[in-house]
Design a protein around this motif. Sequence first.
Motif, PDB file in Angstrom:
ATOM      1  N   MET A 210      51.257 -61.848 -26.351  1.00  0.00           N
ATOM      2  CA  MET A 210      51.108 -61.520 -24.811  1.00  0.00           C
ATOM      3  C   MET A 210      49.906 -60.598 -24.637  1.00  0.00           C
ATOM      4  SD  MET A 210      55.237 -61.603 -23.498  1.00  0.00           S
ATOM      5  CE  MET A 210      54.613 -60.776 -21.920  1.00  0.00           C
ATOM      6  N   MET A 211      49.859 -59.529 -25.462  1.00  0.00           N
ATOM      7  CA  MET A 211      48.825 -58.330 -25.414  1.00  0.00           C
ATOM      8  C   MET A 211      47.670 -59.093 -25.754  1.00  0.00           C
ATOM      9  SD  MET A 211      50.365 -54.832 -26.495  1.00  0.00           S
ATOM     10  CE  MET A 211      52.136 -54.301 -26.227  1.00  0.00           C
ATOM     11  N   ALA A 212      47.363 -59.998 -26.490  1.00  0.00           N
ATOM     12  CA  ALA A 212      46.090 -60.398 -27.029  1.00  0.00           C
ATOM     13  C   ALA A 212      45.703 -61.166 -25.853  1.00  0.00           C
ATOM     14  CB  ALA A 212      46.184 -61.630 -28.183  1.00  0.00           C
ATOM     15  N   LYS A 213      46.574 -62.173 -25.162  1.00  0.00           N
ATOM     16  CA  LYS A 213      46.187 -62.810 -23.765  1.00  0.00           C
ATOM     17  C   LYS A 213      45.647 -61.841 -22.865  1.00  0.00           C
ATOM     18  CE  LYS A 213      48.047 -65.567 -20.157  1.00  0.00           C
ATOM     19  NZ  LYS A 213      48.817 -66.536 -19.542  1.00  0.00           N
ATOM     20  N   GLU A 214      46.096 -60.599 -22.624  1.00  0.00           N
ATOM     21  CA  GLU A 214      46.039 -59.598 -21.624  1.00  0.00           C
ATOM     22  C   GLU A 214      44.611 -59.076 -21.819  1.00  0.00           C
ATOM     23  OE1 GLU A 214      48.496 -56.068 -19.555  1.00  0.00           O
ATOM     24  OE2 GLU A 214      49.277 -57.000 -21.124  1.00  0.00           O
ATOM     25  N   ALA A 215      44.256 -58.949 -23.012  1.00  0.00           N
ATOM     26  CA  ALA A 215      43.067 -58.296 -23.449  1.00  0.00           C
ATOM     27  C   ALA A 215      41.874 -59.058 -23.326  1.00  0.00           C
ATOM     28  CB  ALA A 215      43.235 -57.693 -24.928  1.00  0.00           C
ATOM     29  N   VAL A 216      42.141 -60.377 -23.883  1.00  0.00           N
ATOM     30  CA  VAL A 216      40.801 -61.484 -23.399  1.00  0.00           C
ATOM     31  C   VAL A 216      40.529 -61.662 -22.109  1.00  0.00           C
ATOM     32  CG1 VAL A 216      40.216 -63.626 -23.791  1.00  0.00           C
ATOM     33  CG2 VAL A 216      41.422 -62.445 -25.866  1.00  0.00           C
ATOM     34  N   ILE A 228      37.235 -52.369 -23.697  1.00  0.00           N
ATOM     35  CA  ILE A 228      37.175 -51.880 -24.946  1.00  0.00           C
ATOM     36  C   ILE A 228      38.095 -50.851 -25.125  1.00  0.00           C
ATOM     37  CG2 ILE A 228      36.121 -50.877 -26.818  1.00  0.00           C
ATOM     38  CD1 ILE A 228      34.476 -53.208 -26.903  1.00  0.00           C
ATOM     39  N   ARG A 229      38.298 -50.014 -24.109  1.00  0.00           N
ATOM     40  CA  ARG A 229      39.315 -48.833 -24.023  1.00  0.00           C
ATOM     41  C   ARG A 229      40.759 -49.466 -23.763  1.00  0.00           C
ATOM     42  NH1 ARG A 229      34.940 -46.291 -22.020  1.00  0.00           N
ATOM     43  NH2 ARG A 229      35.177 -46.624 -19.760  1.00  0.00           N
ATOM     44  N   PHE A 230      40.733 -50.522 -22.823  1.00  0.00           N
ATOM     45  CA  PHE A 230      41.815 -51.291 -22.557  1.00  0.00           C
ATOM     46  C   PHE A 230      42.617 -51.997 -23.841  1.00  0.00           C
ATOM     47  CE2 PHE A 230      44.331 -55.155 -21.255  1.00  0.00           C
ATOM     48  CZ  PHE A 230      45.176 -54.786 -20.433  1.00  0.00           C
ATOM     49  N   GLU A 231      41.632 -52.606 -24.561  1.00  0.00           N
ATOM     50  CA  GLU A 231      42.009 -53.416 -25.944  1.00  0.00           C
ATOM     51  C   GLU A 231      42.500 -52.444 -26.993  1.00  0.00           C
ATOM     52  OE1 GLU A 231      39.084 -56.220 -28.618  1.00  0.00           O
ATOM     53  OE2 GLU A 231      39.129 -54.077 -29.198  1.00  0.00           O
ATOM     54  N   ARG A 232      41.900 -51.118 -27.141  1.00  0.00           N
ATOM     55  CA  ARG A 232      42.467 -50.181 -27.879  1.00  0.00           C
ATOM     56  C   ARG A 232      43.778 -49.685 -27.478  1.00  0.00           C
ATOM     57  NH1 ARG A 232      38.055 -48.038 -30.483  1.00  0.00           N
ATOM     58  NH2 ARG A 232      37.592 -49.924 -30.128  1.00  0.00           N
ATOM     59  N   ARG A 233      43.960 -49.310 -26.414  1.00  0.00           N
ATOM     60  CA  ARG A 233      45.508 -49.061 -25.844  1.00  0.00           C
ATOM     61  C   ARG A 233      46.494 -49.925 -26.486  1.00  0.00           C
ATOM     62  NH1 ARG A 233      43.365 -45.271 -26.270  1.00  0.00           N
ATOM     63  NH2 ARG A 233      42.566 -43.663 -24.660  1.00  0.00           N
ATOM     64  N   LEU A 234      46.029 -51.345 -26.065  1.00  0.00           N
ATOM     65  CA  LEU A 234      46.838 -52.270 -26.421  1.00  0.00           C
ATOM     66  C   LEU A 234      47.356 -52.301 -28.047  1.00  0.00           C
ATOM     67  CD1 LEU A 234      46.154 -55.359 -23.992  1.00  0.00           C
ATOM     68  CD2 LEU A 234      47.992 -53.609 -23.801  1.00  0.00           C
TER      69      LEU A 234
END
Length: 262
Positions: A210-216, A228-234
């Motif tokens: 779910m987080m991978a989907k959200e990040a992409v 990139i900052r969003f991805e790092r937090r996830l």
Amino acid sequence: MNYENILTAEHGHGALRTGVITLHRPKQFNALNDALMDELGAALKAYDADDGIGCIVVTGSEKAFAAGADVAAMAKFDHMHVYKTGYITRNWETLATIRKPVIAAVAGFALGGGCEVAMMCDFIIAADNAKFGQPEIKLGVIPGAGGTQRLPRAVGKAKAMDMVLTSRMMDAAEAERAGLVSRVVPADKLQGEALAAAEVICSLSLPSVMMAKEAVNRAFEAPLGEGIRFERRLFHSLFGTADQQEGMAAFLGKRKPTFRHR
Ligand code: CO8
């Protein structure tokens, strides 16, 4: 729940199964009316909320994924009707709000709203007979469920303008070259391929899926630095899951992981 315009079925035997939603108005090439879109929205929300479901597949028939919004219904509408009722926004954006992965398995025509529904899914697997198009211009309108925005992001401005302005359809091979679809398979292998992809996703840890989907998805809405900052937090937050411990321990122990989806 009983549906009249879609069929639902569940596949798989693991802890997480795949929910399959089949658009089913065969006489109208799965033309999308409010009743169908309401049912699609309800089925998607039910699978999204179901702890036993890890992935969703949306599909149509061999002839048509969906040939667009129902022109017979739309032809009767006037400006005040579509504006006041919020036509399109009322039930068309549900697909884009689903948090679990949604795969579109497309055979035959995916036109107008049908192409837009496919593009709202996370990725598209196409049969070799698939045809994609945004022919609304021929009806004196334009795409109204995200087509002018998602198509250029998927295939670039040149092809998107060509399709939206001339109504030219793209076949499966061109759609794959252009990046609209992730894979093309023979038509009789489509359902199997989509279910196999869904099964792979179901075998993985649901929080990371779910987080991978959200990040992409964030890549389409945020500037690079913010994305990139969003991805790092996830990424950091996944170190708080039992599945991260299990996944890494299993790799080091040269065994298959047993994910508990938390
Ligand atoms: N709406 C209603 N009925 C449809 C639609 C449709 N979009 N597409 C096909 N049908 C019906 C036909 O009327 C026909 O019914 P009948 O047998 O009763 O006459 C049956 O399906 C089979 O169609 P054809 O006889 O035309 O079959 P062909 O193989 O000759 O052609 C095509 C298939 C190419 C798919 C052709 O039917 C076609 O061009 N359809 C219309 C495609 C189109 O214009 N789509 C865009 C619609 S506009 C839109 O999607 C706007 C989206 C905006 C957001 C949505 C908000 C709700």
